[in-house]
Design an enzyme around this catalytic site. Structure first.
Site, PDB file in Angstrom:
ATOM      1  CG  ASP A 235      -1.898  -0.828   1.654  1.00  0.00           C
ATOM      2  OD1 ASP A 235      -2.066  -1.974   0.058  1.00  0.00           O
ATOM      3  OD2 ASP A 235      -2.015  -1.790   2.614  1.00  0.00           O
TER       4      ASP A 235
ATOM      5  CG  HIS B 182      -1.999  -1.501  -7.159  1.00  0.00           C
ATOM      6  ND1 HIS B 182      -1.534  -2.274  -5.953  1.00  0.00           N
ATOM      7  CD2 HIS B 182      -1.509  -2.481  -8.177  1.00  0.00           C
ATOM      8  CE1 HIS B 182      -0.516  -2.662  -6.340  1.00  0.00           C
ATOM      9  NE2 HIS B 182      -0.492  -2.787  -7.783  1.00  0.00           N
TER      10      HIS B 182
END
Ligand code: GDP
Ligand code: MG
Length: 426
Positions: free
Chosen positions: A12, A40
């Site tokens: 992340d 994503h």
């Protein structure tokens, strides 16, 4: 030329955004590991998307998007994600799925869920999307490579029978669950193989030619170094390697073809799931950073779970960059820190009274305490700035301190979730 965009931390870091941005110039984008467990986030002219399975190049109709052999392909999620982007007006992307990729079977997801329930409080924080059971089967040589799906019923049934014997022993005796049914599985295979038939091909051969033709190729990693099964915070790791080097395995290309390795690192730390996290913040301080982080807060793109947050960790990130073989660093989400008067940065750990700067093994990591250098905040909104020299002095000092600590050049600074919110650092 082959470029890899990979995470230097716990995942992340903003890889999706950086990949989407670079995908503008890419002929090919490859997802090389993991499955629908991580997400994503991409913000572009079509809207905001949380991508789990599709490569980040799918918004560029001239880009070929590849699912590499080392991924865990969840066909149902793949098809649903494809449909969802088409529904939102994205032109149909070009897709190539490795004929060697391992397929997520319904029993992988089931077993993942049952095992997390069984472990209860001692669980690994799995997203319960079947990833660990799939990779376990892959290495036990009882996984399904996608190409195997396109065989006659009797060959399929023979393998199904062999597998369900073992799975049912577990299901019935350990989990006290319903056994698997061979005909259901056969029908599931026959239905799902049609959903992807048009995309299946030989990825290695395709890329061999693409490299010869001088195409621009992007390898897209998932998660980050600290979740690597060998080098990460074992056992709180993922089941396939998020290291750039592994990209060559999954893509079937020589390792020396990967010339540029962009390690993405966020201007503060965040992690999902359990595991050691030395510079973690708690309480109000954490809540504030979580709320201001990312695009609308640090909450998982897949699960919506609040992400754990903390100050920037130079020890973990330096290690993260080194193992990636980083040639340059992208420092993301700088804009989120604009509210702070002072920003602590963890530059070393204290372990049993000694100062260490090399990232240790998990059993020692548990005893590490963060040592902080406190830098001055810039106290303003830096979104909208496009040139490095226009950043406030304190923001440049922050980036340069991290750069010096990492020992790798920071070339990209991201100051907003959208594709164009980028500063090239000289
Ligand atoms: P990935 O898994 O590495 O692709 O990262 P995620 O997309 O899961 O998480 C990164 C989060 O930060 C997402 O919400 C992105 O939209 C957001 N993001 C990425 N870059 C920036 C940035 O420079 N500024 C802000 N504010 N958010 C960003
Ligand atoms: Mg993510």
């Amino acid at each position: 030329m082959v470029t890899a965009v990979v995470g230097a931390n716990w995942g992340d870091e903003g890889k999706g955004k950086i990949t989407d941005m670079l995908a503008d110039e890419a002929d090919v984008v490859i997802r090389f590991q993991g499955g629908a467990n991580a997400g994503h986030t991409i913000v572009n002219q079509y809207g905001k998307f949380a991508m789990h399975t599709l490569p980040s190049g799918v918004f560029h109709s001239s880009t070929v998007n590849i699912i590499g052999s080392a991924m865990a392909l969840d066909i149902e999620k793949f098809a649903a994600e494809m449909q969802s982007i088409l529904d939102r007006g994205v032109p149909k992307p070009q897709i190539l799925i490795s004929d060697r990729v391992q397929v997520m079977m319904p029993y992988h997801i089931l077993l993942d869920r049952l095992e997390e329930q069984r472990l209860a409080g001692k669980s690994f924080g799995s997203t319960q999307s079947g990833i660990a059971p799939l990779y376990a089967d892959k290495y036990s040589k009882i996984g399904w490579q996608l190409n195997e799906f396109y065989q006659d019923d009797e060959i399929l049934l023979e393998k199904i029978d062999r597998i369900i014997k073992q799975k049912n022993a577990l299901l019935e005796n350990l989990y006290h669950a319903e056994p698997l049914n061979r005909d259901d599985l056969l029908n599931w295979i026959k239905k799902n193989r049609e959903a992807v038939r048009e995309y299946v091909g030989d990825v290695g051969a395709y890329l061999h030619k693409a490299i010869k033709e001088g195409k621009n190729i992007l390898l897209e990693g998932q998660l980050g170094t600290l979740k690597d099964p060998d080098n990460g915070i074992y056992p709180m790791v993922t089941s396939s390697s998020p290291l750039a080097g592994y990209g060559s395995v999954s893509a079937g290309i020589p390792p020396y073809e990967i010339k540029r390795i962009i390690a993405v690192t966020k201007a503060y730390s965040s992690a999902v799931g359990a595991g050691e996290f030395v510079s973690e913040l708690f309480g109000e301080e954490a809540e504030e950073l979580r709320k201001r982080g990312g695009d609308g807060g640090e909450y998982g793109a897949t699960t919506g779970r609040p992400r754990r947050v903390g100050w920037y960790d130079c020890v973990a990130s330096r290690y993260g960059c080194r193992l990636q073989g980083c040639t340059e660093v992208a420092l993301t989400v700088m804009d989120a820190l604009g509210y702070l008067d002072e920003i602590p940065v963890c530059y070393a750990y204290e372990l049993d009274g000694k100062v260490i700067t090399d990232f240790p093994v998990t059993k020692d990591l548990k005893r590490c305490k963060p040592l902080y250098k406190v830098l001055k905040g810039w106290k303003c909104d830096i979104r909208g700035i496009r040139r490095y020299e226009d950043l406030p002095q304190q923001a440049r000092d922050y980036a340069e301190f991290i750069e010096e600590q990492l020992g790798y050049p920071v070339t990209i600074i991201s100051n907003g979730p959208a594709r164009e919110e980028i500063i090239r650092k000289p």
